[in-house]
Design an enzyme around this catalytic site. Structure first.
Site, mmCIF file in Angstrom:
data_model
loop_
_atom_site.group_PDB
_atom_site.id
_atom_site.type_symbol
_atom_site.label_atom_id
_atom_site.label_comp_id
_atom_site.label_asym_id
_atom_site.label_seq_id
_atom_site.Cartn_x
_atom_site.Cartn_y
_atom_site.Cartn_z
ATOM 1 N NE ARG A 19 -3.618 -0.623 2.441
ATOM 2 C CZ ARG A 19 -4.493 -0.931 3.389
ATOM 3 N NH1 ARG A 19 -4.881 -0.014 4.241
ATOM 4 N NH2 ARG A 19 -4.972 -2.154 3.475
ATOM 5 C CB SER A 107 -8.467 -0.842 2.311
ATOM 6 O OG SER A 107 -9.316 -1.263 3.344
ATOM 7 C CG HIS A 108 -9.840 1.955 5.858
ATOM 8 N ND1 HIS A 108 -9.425 0.646 5.866
ATOM 9 C CD2 HIS A 108 -9.125 2.594 6.806
ATOM 10 C CE1 HIS A 108 -8.490 0.504 6.808
ATOM 11 N NE2 HIS A 108 -8.292 1.659 7.389
ATOM 12 C CE LYS A 117 -7.252 -5.112 1.532
ATOM 13 N NZ LYS A 117 -8.622 -4.977 2.083
ATOM 14 C CG ASP A 241 -14.127 -1.634 3.781
ATOM 15 O OD1 ASP A 241 -14.837 -2.342 3.045
ATOM 16 O OD2 ASP A 241 -12.929 -1.899 4.012
ATOM 17 C CG ASP A 243 -11.489 -3.267 0.189
ATOM 18 O OD1 ASP A 243 -11.972 -2.912 1.284
ATOM 19 O OD2 ASP A 243 -10.593 -4.134 0.093
ATOM 20 C CG ASP A 245 -12.193 -5.929 2.952
ATOM 21 O OD1 ASP A 245 -12.516 -4.866 3.524
ATOM 22 O OD2 ASP A 245 -11.013 -6.212 2.661
ATOM 23 N NE ARG A 246 -12.336 -2.322 7.136
ATOM 24 C CZ ARG A 246 -12.418 -1.187 7.831
ATOM 25 N NH1 ARG A 246 -12.770 -1.196 9.101
ATOM 26 N NH2 ARG A 246 -12.153 -0.035 7.256
ATOM 27 C CG HIS A 328 -11.339 -7.479 7.865
ATOM 28 N ND1 HIS A 328 -11.277 -7.438 6.489
ATOM 29 C CD2 HIS A 328 -10.603 -6.429 8.300
ATOM 30 C CE1 HIS A 328 -10.543 -6.417 6.110
ATOM 31 N NE2 HIS A 328 -10.114 -5.781 7.183
#
Length: 462
Positions: A19, A107-108, A117, A241, A243, A245-246, A328
């Site tokens: 990242r 992500s966030h 990822k 979030d 992407d 995944d949360r 997650h």
């Protein structure tokens, strides 16, 4: 083998992913080199193709394109699955039978960030595996060949798989807030097909995130959901979030149900079908979780924080369910064991639809007095040094147990305190929980004493 002459900024090779800031520490050239290294690794593990998806960030198309060029230059095919949530990229690895995938996602993080990822031959790359990838690029240990790039759309298959699995006992009216993240491209269709009526907030995918930051773990980012629940007859609110995944969850009256309490509900549900099952959770979760799991015949296992580390533990143990305080959640029962905010939302609604009052079900879950996640900012490397020192020498008053699997989690008769070094940023993460405010203050005092003895100049956030 090819030689490469590229400077890799060490700070982008994080514990669970790559990242960095687009155009500065993360460039198309770097993504291409990483792609070739991933292709080389995939070939060594007997794989012939890697699925590549990307979130809604403005830099996604260029970085994903460079990554795929790198993959095919190693003699491995790249399958472009387009602009989709990270869990759909994971799903593509199963659906397309390639067992390897990369999600190009920040992500966030703020809009100027992006990242990768990575899953190769079913293994989520983390820690040493990510450092080995960096070393491989720097040493030029890269295979060459000529793979092809092709496209595949797995969105319909993903929605069909969930709609075939999750059944709602009655239709629900819900608020969904995608925060202009990539989940907006699929969440409305998914939840409508499940039989929900929707109040949609910020479901247009926009990498500038013009309304609020797509991070549902922060209460300030859930205010729009709370307002929509007040102003409409929707029963429950879900937020995703950047992407996808949360998951964040809000009750009708605006109470945020944090993921460790969500996990109680999921554990009870899963254990009703998997008697004696093991439930994994990270060190940041409430101390009320373990007794809750035991009372329902399950086996609680506390583990290290980090989606990649939890996934590895899930694989090792065969546990049907795992979850983290960050949001997650990993269902192995009826699903694939990867973290998926959309699927988690669907499973939540399946449980809540059995009740005439979904909010009452959530609010009845055990709760304690606790702090949110608190951070002490330090210089790079310092958090790990501090925690090593504390593990060696710190003595806590009236501690019943000191757990050291990930930093220091100190259990008292009436609460716990946690200090752990973050694997993603140079901070010490703190969290406190107790039976009542007085106990919380006493536990914080104990931690303050220990931290100040080790680093008198440290600015503490409590």
């Amino acid at each position: 083998m090819t030689q490469t002459h590229i400077t890799l900024p060490p700070e982008i090779f994080k514990a669970y992913d790559i990242r960095g800031i687009v155009g500065k520490s993360l460039t198309p050239e770097i993504c291409r080199a990483v792609g070739q290294a991933l292709g080389s690794l995939a070939r060594e593990r007997g794989q012939s193709a890697i699925a590549v998806g990307r979130d809604g960030r403005l830099s996604g198309p260029e970085l994903a394109g460079a990554l795929m060029q790198g993959i095919v230059s190693a003699g491995v095919d790249a399958i472009d699955v387009g602009c989709v949530p990270t869990p759909l990229t994971y799903f593509a690895a199963y659906e397309l039978g390639c067992h390897s995938c990369v999600s190009v996602t920040g992500s966030h993080n703020p809009p100027d960030y992006n990242g990768l990822k990575m899953v190769i031959a079913g293994e989520t790359l983390a820690l040493d595996a990510i450092q080995q990838l960096k070393a491989r690029i720097e040493a030029g240990e890269l295979l060459t060949g000529s793979g092809t790039i092709r496209s595949a759309d797995v969105r319909d298959a993903y929605v069909a798989r969930i709609v075939g699995d999750v059944k709602l006992a009655r239709p629900l009216k819900i608020v969904i807030d995608c925060g202009n993240g990539v989940a907006g491209g699929i969440a409305p269709a998914l939840f409508r097909q499940l039989g929900c009526e929707l109040v949609e907030l910020f479901c247009e995918v926009d990498g500038n995130f013009p309304n609020h930051h797509p991070d549902p773990s922060k209460p300030e980012n859930l205010q729009d959901v709370i307002r929509a629940l007040q102003e409409t007859d929707a029963e429950i609110g879900l937020a995703f979030d950047g992407d996808g995944d949360r998951l964040g969850v809000v009750t009708k009256d605006g109470e945020i149900i944090f993921p460790d309490r969500q996990l109680m509900l999921f554990a009870a549900d899963v254990l009703s079908r998997v008697p004696g099952g093991e439930i994994i959770y990270d060190v940041k979760c409430t101390r009320l979780l373990a007794p809750f799991i035991r009372e329902r015949g399950g086996r609680p296992t506390m583990w290290q924080t980090g989606h990649a580390l939890i996934k590895k533990k899930l694989k090792e143990t065969g546990a049907p369910l795992a979850g983290e305080m960050s949001g997650h959640v990993f269902f192995k029962e009826r699903w694939f064991g990867f973290d998926d905010g959309l699927y988690t939302g669907a499973r939540l609604l399946e449980i809540l639809a059995r009740s005439a009052d979904p909010s009452a079900v959530l609010k009845a879950l055990p709760n304690a007095t606790s702090t949110p996640e608190l951070n002490i900012k330090m210089a790079e490397g310092e958090p790990f040094a501090l925690l090593d020192e504390l593990k060696a020498s710190a003595r806590f008053t009236d501690a019943q147990e000191v757990i050291t699997i990930d930093g220091l989690r100190v259990e008292y008769a009436d609460g716990f305190g946690l200090a752990r070094p973050s694997n993603t940023t140079p901070v010490v993460v703190l969290r406190f929980e107790a039976d009542n405010p007085a106990a919380l203050a006493r536990i914080q005092d104990d931690f303050r004493r220990v931290l100040q003895a080790a680093r008198p100049a440290l600015a503490l956030p409590f």
